[in-house]
Write an enzyme that holds these catalytic residues in place. Sequence first.
Site, PDB file in Angstrom:
ATOM      1  N   SER A 289       0.862  -1.196   0.000  1.00 56.38           N
ATOM      2  CA  SER A 289       0.000   0.000   0.000  1.00 56.38           C
ATOM      3  C   SER A 289       0.886   1.229   0.000  1.00 56.38           C
ATOM      4  O   SER A 289       2.080   1.157   0.341  1.00 56.38           O
ATOM      5  CB  SER A 289      -0.867  -0.003   1.266  1.00 56.38           C
ATOM      6  OG  SER A 289      -1.463   1.254   1.490  1.00 56.38           O
TER       7      SER A 289
ATOM      8  N   TYR B  51      -2.444  -0.900  10.575  1.00 59.88           N
ATOM      9  CA  TYR B  51      -2.539  -1.219   9.134  1.00 59.88           C
ATOM     10  C   TYR B  51      -1.239  -0.810   8.433  1.00 59.88           C
ATOM     11  O   TYR B  51      -0.651  -1.595   7.679  1.00 59.88           O
ATOM     12  CB  TYR B  51      -3.736  -0.491   8.526  1.00 59.88           C
ATOM     13  CG  TYR B  51      -3.904  -0.718   7.033  1.00 59.88           C
ATOM     14  CD1 TYR B  51      -4.428  -1.919   6.548  1.00 59.88           C
ATOM     15  CD2 TYR B  51      -3.546   0.262   6.102  1.00 59.88           C
ATOM     16  CE1 TYR B  51      -4.579  -2.139   5.176  1.00 59.88           C
ATOM     17  CE2 TYR B  51      -3.694   0.048   4.742  1.00 59.88           C
ATOM     18  CZ  TYR B  51      -4.217  -1.148   4.279  1.00 59.88           C
ATOM     19  OH  TYR B  51      -4.358  -1.354   2.926  1.00 59.88           O
TER      20      TYR B  51
HETATM   21  N1  LIG Z   1      -8.577  -0.314  -1.739  1.00 61.52           N
HETATM   22  C1  LIG Z   1      -7.507   0.435  -1.465  1.00 61.52           C
HETATM   23  O1  LIG Z   1      -7.573   1.681  -1.400  1.00 61.52           O
HETATM   24  C2  LIG Z   1      -6.177  -0.211  -1.265  1.00 61.52           C
HETATM   25  C3  LIG Z   1      -6.041  -1.579  -1.071  1.00 61.52           C
HETATM   26  N2  LIG Z   1      -4.800  -2.114  -0.812  1.00 61.52           N
HETATM   27  C4  LIG Z   1      -4.641  -3.525  -0.590  1.00 61.52           C
HETATM   28  O2  LIG Z   1      -5.166  -4.249  -1.681  1.00 61.52           O
HETATM   29  C5  LIG Z   1      -5.495  -5.566  -1.256  1.00 61.52           C
HETATM   30  C6  LIG Z   1      -6.861  -5.925  -1.810  1.00 61.52           C
HETATM   31  O3  LIG Z   1      -7.838  -5.102  -1.197  1.00 61.52           O
HETATM   32  P1  LIG Z   1      -9.062  -4.465  -1.983  1.00 61.52           P
HETATM   33  O4  LIG Z   1      -9.259  -5.123  -3.265  1.00 61.52           O
HETATM   34  O5  LIG Z   1      -8.901  -3.015  -1.919  1.00 61.52           O
HETATM   35  O6  LIG Z   1     -10.243  -4.797  -0.958  1.00 61.52           O
HETATM   36  P2  LIG Z   1     -11.445  -5.834  -0.970  1.00 61.52           P
HETATM   37  O7  LIG Z   1     -12.013  -5.763   0.398  1.00 61.52           O
HETATM   38  O8  LIG Z   1     -12.333  -5.603  -2.131  1.00 61.52           O
HETATM   39  O9  LIG Z   1     -10.705  -7.228  -1.189  1.00 61.52           O
HETATM   40  C7  LIG Z   1     -10.047  -7.892  -0.151  1.00 61.52           C
HETATM   41  C8  LIG Z   1      -9.912  -9.341  -0.563  1.00 61.52           C
HETATM   42  O10 LIG Z   1      -9.182 -10.012   0.459  1.00 61.52           O
HETATM   43  C9  LIG Z   1      -9.921 -11.145   0.862  1.00 61.52           C
HETATM   44  N3  LIG Z   1      -9.686 -11.408   2.265  1.00 61.52           N
HETATM   45  C10 LIG Z   1      -9.858 -10.588   3.324  1.00 61.52           C
HETATM   46  N4  LIG Z   1      -9.579 -11.226   4.462  1.00 61.52           N
HETATM   47  C11 LIG Z   1      -9.204 -12.474   4.105  1.00 61.52           C
HETATM   48  C12 LIG Z   1      -8.798 -13.616   4.809  1.00 61.52           C
HETATM   49  N5  LIG Z   1      -8.726 -13.633   6.160  1.00 61.52           N
HETATM   50  N6  LIG Z   1      -8.499 -14.741   4.120  1.00 61.52           N
HETATM   51  C13 LIG Z   1      -8.590 -14.762   2.784  1.00 61.52           C
HETATM   52  N7  LIG Z   1      -8.968 -13.729   2.046  1.00 61.52           N
HETATM   53  C14 LIG Z   1      -9.270 -12.601   2.713  1.00 61.52           C
HETATM   54  C15 LIG Z   1     -11.364 -10.830   0.578  1.00 61.52           C
HETATM   55  O11 LIG Z   1     -12.086 -12.022   0.314  1.00 61.52           O
HETATM   56  P3  LIG Z   1     -13.083 -12.753   1.315  1.00 61.52           P
HETATM   57  O12 LIG Z   1     -13.776 -11.716   2.145  1.00 61.52           O
HETATM   58  O13 LIG Z   1     -14.004 -13.492   0.398  1.00 61.52           O
HETATM   59  O14 LIG Z   1     -12.212 -13.666   2.089  1.00 61.52           O
HETATM   60  C16 LIG Z   1     -11.239 -10.023  -0.700  1.00 61.52           C
HETATM   61  O15 LIG Z   1     -11.213 -10.884  -1.809  1.00 61.52           O
HETATM   62  C17 LIG Z   1      -5.396  -5.548   0.277  1.00 61.52           C
HETATM   63  O16 LIG Z   1      -4.184  -6.156   0.661  1.00 61.52           O
HETATM   64  C18 LIG Z   1      -5.383  -4.066   0.612  1.00 61.52           C
HETATM   65  O17 LIG Z   1      -4.731  -3.803   1.819  1.00 61.52           O
HETATM   66  C19 LIG Z   1      -3.688  -1.331  -0.802  1.00 61.52           C
HETATM   67  C20 LIG Z   1      -3.783   0.006  -0.996  1.00 61.52           C
HETATM   68  C21 LIG Z   1      -5.013   0.648  -1.288  1.00 61.52           C
HETATM   69  C1  LIG Z   2      -3.964   4.180   3.007  1.00 61.11           C
HETATM   70  C2  LIG Z   2      -4.445   4.225   1.616  1.00 61.11           C
HETATM   71  O1  LIG Z   2      -4.471   5.245   0.980  1.00 61.11           O
HETATM   72  C3  LIG Z   2      -4.912   3.037   0.930  1.00 61.11           C
HETATM   73  N1  LIG Z   2      -6.209   3.336   0.439  1.00 61.11           N
HETATM   74  C4  LIG Z   2      -4.987   1.735   1.632  1.00 61.11           C
HETATM   75  O2  LIG Z   2      -6.099   1.276   1.823  1.00 61.11           O
HETATM   76  O3  LIG Z   2      -3.964   1.116   1.898  1.00 61.11           O
END
Ligand SMILES: NC(=O)C1=CN([C@@H]2O[C@H](COP(=O)(O)OP(=O)(O)OC[C@H]3O[C@@H](n4cnc5c(N)ncnc54)[C@H](OP(=O)(O)O)[C@@H]3O)[C@@H](O)[C@H]2O)C=CC1
Ligand SMILES: CC(=O)[C@H](N)C(=O)O
Length: 248
Positions: free
Chosen positions: A140, A153
């Site tokens: 991130s 986080y």
């Molecule tokens: N959205 C944003 O602004 C940002 C996101 N990220 C990172 O991107 C990645 C994806 O997140 P994003 O697509 O945004 O969010 P979502 O919540 O849409 O996706 C998260 C995914 O992770 C899975 N997940 C969560 N907990 C578990 C678990 N315990 N075991 C297995 N799978 C799990 C969920 O599936 P399910 O619930 O079905 O298990 C889901 O498919 C994360 O690592 C997040 O930290 C980084 C920076 C910015």
């Molecule tokens: C902190 C951020 O900007 C990011 N959206 C995250 O979910 O990791």
Amino acid sequence: MLQGKTAWITGASSGIGEATARRLAKEGVNLVLTARREEKLVALAAELEAKYGVAVALEVADVSDRPVMEVVGEKIAERGGVDILINNAGTMPISPILSGRVDEWEQMIDVNIKGVLYAINAVYSGMAERKSGHIVNISSIAARQTYQSAGVYAGTKHAVRAISDTLRKEAIRFGVRVTDIQPGAVATELPDSINHPKIRDAVKANMYAEGSEILQPDDIANAIYYALTQPAYIDVSELHIRPVIQED
Ligand SMILES: NC(=O)C1=CN([C@@H]2O[C@H](COP(=O)(O)OP(=O)(O)OC[C@H]3O[C@@H](n4cnc5c(N)ncnc54)[C@H](OP(=O)(O)O)[C@@H]3O)[C@@H](O)[C@H]2O)C=CC1
Ligand SMILES: CC(=O)[C@H](N)C(=O)O
């Protein structure tokens, strides 16, 4: 370039993971999709197999469950391993440290750090033996800086970045490439994992403020595709991608 390869995507049931599954399937990549929500994985797998003719295996797996992740790793090894790991599953139940939500701190550490390590452990030795592979960890923008309420986080994402860079150095001699993707705000379900009502409302209000254009999951899928398709002598070690409007 990626046609016929196999990729394991964790957290493929929504957001960045789902978009990456679509992007890679379009390129002819066979997939192993994991997450906890089976119905989402089943629907996505059926769609991608029908649309792109790729093979999609799915496993319901909580990345923080070490024995379950070991079984996923064994099944992957039995099928000949994967060429690519997209280590994407993550959660963000943020809150001020004073609120003492210790269970949520542990959950973030278990999912965002241990889960990433369990997935690496499940496939890295096979990649090293085959002298080929690419591990993409989704950290991130919070791997580089901190935000109020996001201390734990950001701590987990700093850890992912550190693990990525160490793994990259160690993996060079095994022909395995490592990329750490560092997105800013992306429009996904992630803020729904925030249980502190005031913080959740504030994060959503900030992300979806009128006139503010944040990233879409496809933008990150395209960045992952870029990293995966560079010539073999190039390691895209880090990609830091933010919406223009996001200052920090
Ligand atoms: N959205 C944003 O602004 C940002 C996101 N990220 C990172 O991107 C990645 C994806 O997140 P994003 O697509 O945004 O969010 P979502 O919540 O849409 O996706 C998260 C995914 O992770 C899975 N997940 C969560 N907990 C578990 C678990 N315990 N075991 C297995 N799978 C799990 C969920 O599936 P399910 O619930 O079905 O298990 C889901 O498919 C994360 O690592 C997040 O930290 C980084 C920076 C910015
Ligand atoms: C902190 C951020 O900007 C990011 N959206 C995250 O979910 O990791």
